[in-house]
Design a protein around this motif. Structure first.
Motif, PDB file in Angstrom:
ATOM      1  N   SER A   1      60.888 -20.286  49.671  1.00 12.51           N
ATOM      2  CA  SER A   1      60.544 -20.731  48.322  1.00 12.51           C
ATOM      3  C   SER A   1      59.064 -20.491  48.035  1.00 12.51           C
ATOM      4  O   SER A   1      58.217 -20.707  48.903  1.00 12.51           O
ATOM      5  CB  SER A   1      60.844 -22.218  48.190  1.00 12.51           C
ATOM      6  OG  SER A   1      60.347 -22.727  46.977  1.00 12.51           O
ATOM      7  N   PRO A   2      58.713 -20.067  46.812  1.00  7.73           N
ATOM      8  CA  PRO A   2      57.301 -19.918  46.457  1.00  7.73           C
ATOM      9  C   PRO A   2      56.522 -21.233  46.569  1.00  7.73           C
ATOM     10  O   PRO A   2      55.321 -21.239  46.791  1.00  7.73           O
ATOM     11  CB  PRO A   2      57.342 -19.437  45.014  1.00  7.73           C
ATOM     12  CG  PRO A   2      58.660 -18.805  44.854  1.00  7.73           C
ATOM     13  CD  PRO A   2      59.582 -19.567  45.757  1.00  7.73           C
ATOM     14  N   ASN A   3      57.228 -22.360  46.428  1.00 10.62           N
ATOM     15  CA  ASN A   3      56.577 -23.659  46.565  1.00 10.62           C
ATOM     16  C   ASN A   3      56.119 -23.915  47.998  1.00 10.62           C
ATOM     17  O   ASN A   3      55.306 -24.811  48.224  1.00 10.62           O
ATOM     18  CB  ASN A   3      57.514 -24.782  46.136  1.00 10.62           C
ATOM     19  CG  ASN A   3      57.804 -24.726  44.655  1.00 10.62           C
ATOM     20  OD1 ASN A   3      57.004 -24.220  43.877  1.00 10.62           O
ATOM     21  ND2 ASN A   3      58.966 -25.230  44.268  1.00 10.62           N
TER      22      ASN A   3
ATOM     23  N   PHE B   1      60.616 -13.966  48.755  1.00 13.11           N
ATOM     24  CA  PHE B   1      60.927 -15.146  47.963  1.00 13.11           C
ATOM     25  C   PHE B   1      62.429 -15.397  47.862  1.00 13.11           C
ATOM     26  O   PHE B   1      62.845 -16.432  47.344  1.00 13.11           O
ATOM     27  CB  PHE B   1      60.287 -15.046  46.585  1.00 13.11           C
ATOM     28  CG  PHE B   1      58.777 -15.057  46.647  1.00 13.11           C
ATOM     29  CD1 PHE B   1      58.107 -16.153  47.156  1.00 13.11           C
ATOM     30  CD2 PHE B   1      58.037 -13.973  46.225  1.00 13.11           C
ATOM     31  CE1 PHE B   1      56.728 -16.173  47.238  1.00 13.11           C
ATOM     32  CE2 PHE B   1      56.655 -13.982  46.298  1.00 13.11           C
ATOM     33  CZ  PHE B   1      56.000 -15.082  46.802  1.00 13.11           C
TER      34      PHE B   1
ATOM     35  N   TYR C   1      64.098 -15.664  50.619  1.00 12.86           N
ATOM     36  CA  TYR C   1      64.316 -16.444  51.837  1.00 12.86           C
ATOM     37  C   TYR C   1      63.418 -17.674  51.928  1.00 12.86           C
ATOM     38  O   TYR C   1      63.789 -18.669  52.532  1.00 12.86           O
ATOM     39  CB  TYR C   1      64.087 -15.563  53.066  1.00 12.86           C
ATOM     40  CG  TYR C   1      64.931 -14.314  53.033  1.00 12.86           C
ATOM     41  CD1 TYR C   1      66.293 -14.364  53.286  1.00 12.86           C
ATOM     42  CD2 TYR C   1      64.375 -13.081  52.720  1.00 12.86           C
ATOM     43  CE1 TYR C   1      67.080 -13.234  53.241  1.00 12.86           C
ATOM     44  CE2 TYR C   1      65.143 -11.943  52.667  1.00 12.86           C
ATOM     45  CZ  TYR C   1      66.497 -12.016  52.933  1.00 12.86           C
ATOM     46  OH  TYR C   1      67.267 -10.894  52.877  1.00 12.86           O
TER      47      TYR C   1
END
Length: 60
Positions: free
Chosen positions: A11-13, A7, A9
């Motif tokens: 994005s969690p999105n 996360f 590197y």
């Protein structure tokens, strides 16, 4: 926790929906293979009775 560093590197999105889609596609692939490679499953959904050979076969 080495896996948590992803996360930094990505994005969690972005990664969470991708992981969810991979899970859904794998599940659909398993279900499709069961439906297309068995002869008894469609009969089971149609409510066909169990044959005597299938009932007499021992469980593995």
């Amino acid at each position: 926790m080495k896996e948590g560093r992803i996360f930094l590197y990505v994005s969690p999105n972005v990664i969470i929906p991708i992981m969810f889609l991979v899970l859904v596609l794998a599940s659909l692939a398993v279900h499709y293979s069961i439906l297309s490679n068995t002869t008894w499953f469609a009969d089971f959904w149609q409510g066909a009775a169990v044959t005597a050979e299938a009932a007499a076969a021992p469980a593995p």
